[in-house]
Design a protein around this motif. Structure first.
Motif, PDB file in Angstrom:
ATOM      1  N   LYS A 181     -11.066  -6.071   0.097  1.00 55.79           N
ATOM      2  CA  LYS A 181     -10.252  -5.155   0.917  1.00 55.79           C
ATOM      3  C   LYS A 181     -11.066  -3.954   0.773  1.00 55.79           C
ATOM      4  O   LYS A 181     -11.780  -3.475  -0.269  1.00 55.79           O
ATOM      5  N   TRP A 206     -10.462   0.315   2.084  1.00 58.54           N
ATOM      6  CA  TRP A 206      -9.222   1.684   1.917  1.00 58.54           C
ATOM      7  C   TRP A 206     -10.061   2.527   2.661  1.00 58.54           C
ATOM      8  O   TRP A 206     -10.702   3.558   2.399  1.00 58.54           O
ATOM      9  N   THR A 212     -13.158  -8.899   5.713  1.00 60.21           N
ATOM     10  CA  THR A 212     -13.429  -8.784   4.487  1.00 60.21           C
ATOM     11  C   THR A 212     -14.929  -9.551   3.679  1.00 60.21           C
ATOM     12  O   THR A 212     -14.713  -9.171   2.890  1.00 60.21           O
ATOM     13  N   TYR A 250      -8.811  -2.244  -5.009  1.00 62.95           N
ATOM     14  CA  TYR A 250      -9.236  -2.077  -3.525  1.00 62.95           C
ATOM     15  C   TYR A 250     -10.801  -2.058  -3.791  1.00 62.95           C
ATOM     16  O   TYR A 250     -10.714  -1.538  -5.124  1.00 62.95           O
ATOM     17  N   ALA A 282      -5.836  -5.885   4.879  1.00 63.78           N
ATOM     18  CA  ALA A 282      -7.523  -6.232   4.065  1.00 63.78           C
ATOM     19  C   ALA A 282      -8.112  -5.151   4.316  1.00 63.78           C
ATOM     20  O   ALA A 282      -9.061  -4.772   3.491  1.00 63.78           O
TER      21      ALA A 282
END
Length: 403
Positions: free
Chosen positions: A362, A364, A62, A286, A96
């Motif tokens: 975070k 994705w 992160t 996110y 994360a």
């Protein structure tokens, strides 16, 4: 640490006041002295432990400061069921980094990379492996966790340096699996959507397999995987296109990310509603979204061989903006011992060839088949249109340089 010292002193004072109220006997004074000494010893022991456990380091996942006990212990990478009957999933808000990729029938499967999961009651439901997820897990030196696997993943799972915890035996691999050591079935979901794990079981599996939880020296020297913004820096992608909504184009769950200007975060939706964590009831949010276009081969019966090592195009999205990117491995020509592409870190570059910097937080990652760019929607334009604009800009830059 100061809080513990304060509480110890407060406890000692309370005992002393109690002794005064009963006449202040010598026995009471001795008890106070003993209690104070014990409290001091316990506080000193706690402080000694804290001095190690609470050393703050920069997370490789992160970019944020975390305790060393979290940030310098290799993460887990758990295969997460994403079919409707398995929703909502448990513990996934602690991921994360989340990978999403298509599997059979257009369904997507998730892989949650977690370093901070010590207090998570349960994680799952856990599902089976597909080959390309092993590559993702190995990029982060993570412990790959799965419950069974497709036959096409056998060759990468069988490598000695693929670190994994599987819930099912595979006698073709002479592999008994970790079964009940790491996984269990719940009674609030129907099989096969009811396999879960938790921190204690994972630690039991790590001990059972004798897995080292330390990052390699090379990984530490390279400062992990991504490049993150500094603490006082926010990446805004001012040159990018508007990306208040992002649709990766998956045909089963129709996911969407919606930007919140107040929080600077994207909320994840799928199947027409906010995707939540079963344990918290809260929606998943996110800071960064990466779309990674990959070539692929149809292996039959719906199984895909997704090429996650030869490089390609993509999109980086953060703070309501999106830019076209490219991606490639550390050493694109390097092959693993099976003759496949390497397990090295994937890097992402802007159109100037500079490695992108992610906002702290975070991320994705959407793995999208390169034939589906036109199904991706970034705000009002398709992924195909964004890629075409990047190609046009690149061609114009080359022409200008030639002049």
């Amino acid at each position: 640490m100061m809080r513990k010292q304060w509480m110890a002193a407060l406890a000692a004072a309370a005992v002393m006041l109690g002794s005064l109220a009963t006449g202040g006997s010598a026995f009471a004074e001795e008890t106070v002295a003993e209690d104070t000494a014990v409290a001091a010893e316990e506080t000193a022991a706690d402080d000694s432990a804290d001095s190690t456990e609470d050393e703050w380091v920069r997370s490789y996942l992160t970019g944020k400061l975390v305790p060393a006990s979290i940030g310098r212990t290799i993460p887990i990478a758990v295969m997460i069921n994403n079919i409707e009957n398995a929703l909502p999933q448990s513990g996934i808000s602690n991921a994360a980094i989340m990978y999403e990729a298509p599997v059979e029938g257009g369904i997507t499967r998730l892989m949650a990379i977690m370093e901070d999961y010590q207090d998570v009651e349960r994680i799952g439901s856990v599902r089976s492996c597909r080959e390309y997820y092993v590559y993702f897990a190995r990029e982060f030196e993570a412990i790959y966790m799965h419950y069974g696997h497709a036959v096409f993943a056998t060759h990468v799972l069988n490598l000695e340096d693929t670190v994994r915890l599987s819930g099912m035996a595979d006698y073709d691999l002479n592999y008994e699996g970790e079964g009940d050591v790491v996984y269990y079935r719940s009674d609030d979901f129907e099989s096969p959507h009811n396999v879960f794990t938790n921190y204690e079981l994972i630690q039991a599996g790590i001990e059972y397999k004798g897995i080292s939880t330390d990052y390699s020296e090379e990984y530490i020297e390279n400062n992990g995987h991504y490049q993150f913004a500094d603490d006082d820096e926010v990446i805004t992608l001012d040159e990018g296109v508007d990306a208040l909504t992002v649709e990766p184009g998956y045909v089963y769950n129709y996911p969407e990310f919606v930007y919140d200007e107040e929080t600077g975060l994207y909320t994840r939706y799928q199947l027409g509603d906010v995707q939540i964590d079963y344990l918290t009831g809260k929606g998943l949010t996110y800071d960064n979204i990466l779309i990674q276009y990959c070539s692929y081969e149809d292996l039959g019966e719906g199984y895909l061989d997704i090429n996650v090592y030869e490089g390609g195009e993509g999109v980086y999205i953060t703070r309501g903006k999106a830019i076209p990117i490219t991606w490639s491995k550390d050493d694109p020509d390097l092959e693993n011992e099976l003759g496949d592409g390497n397990f090295g870190v994937t890097h992402y570059y802007n159109t100037d060839g500079e490695e992108i910097t992610l906002n702290q937080g975070k991320t994705w990652v959407c793995i999208v088949l390169d034939t589906s760019k036109d199904d991706v929607m970034i705000g009002e334009i398709t992924g195909e249109e964004l890629a075409a604009s990047a190609e046009s800009a690149g061609a114009a830059a080359v022409e200008t340089a030639a002049e």
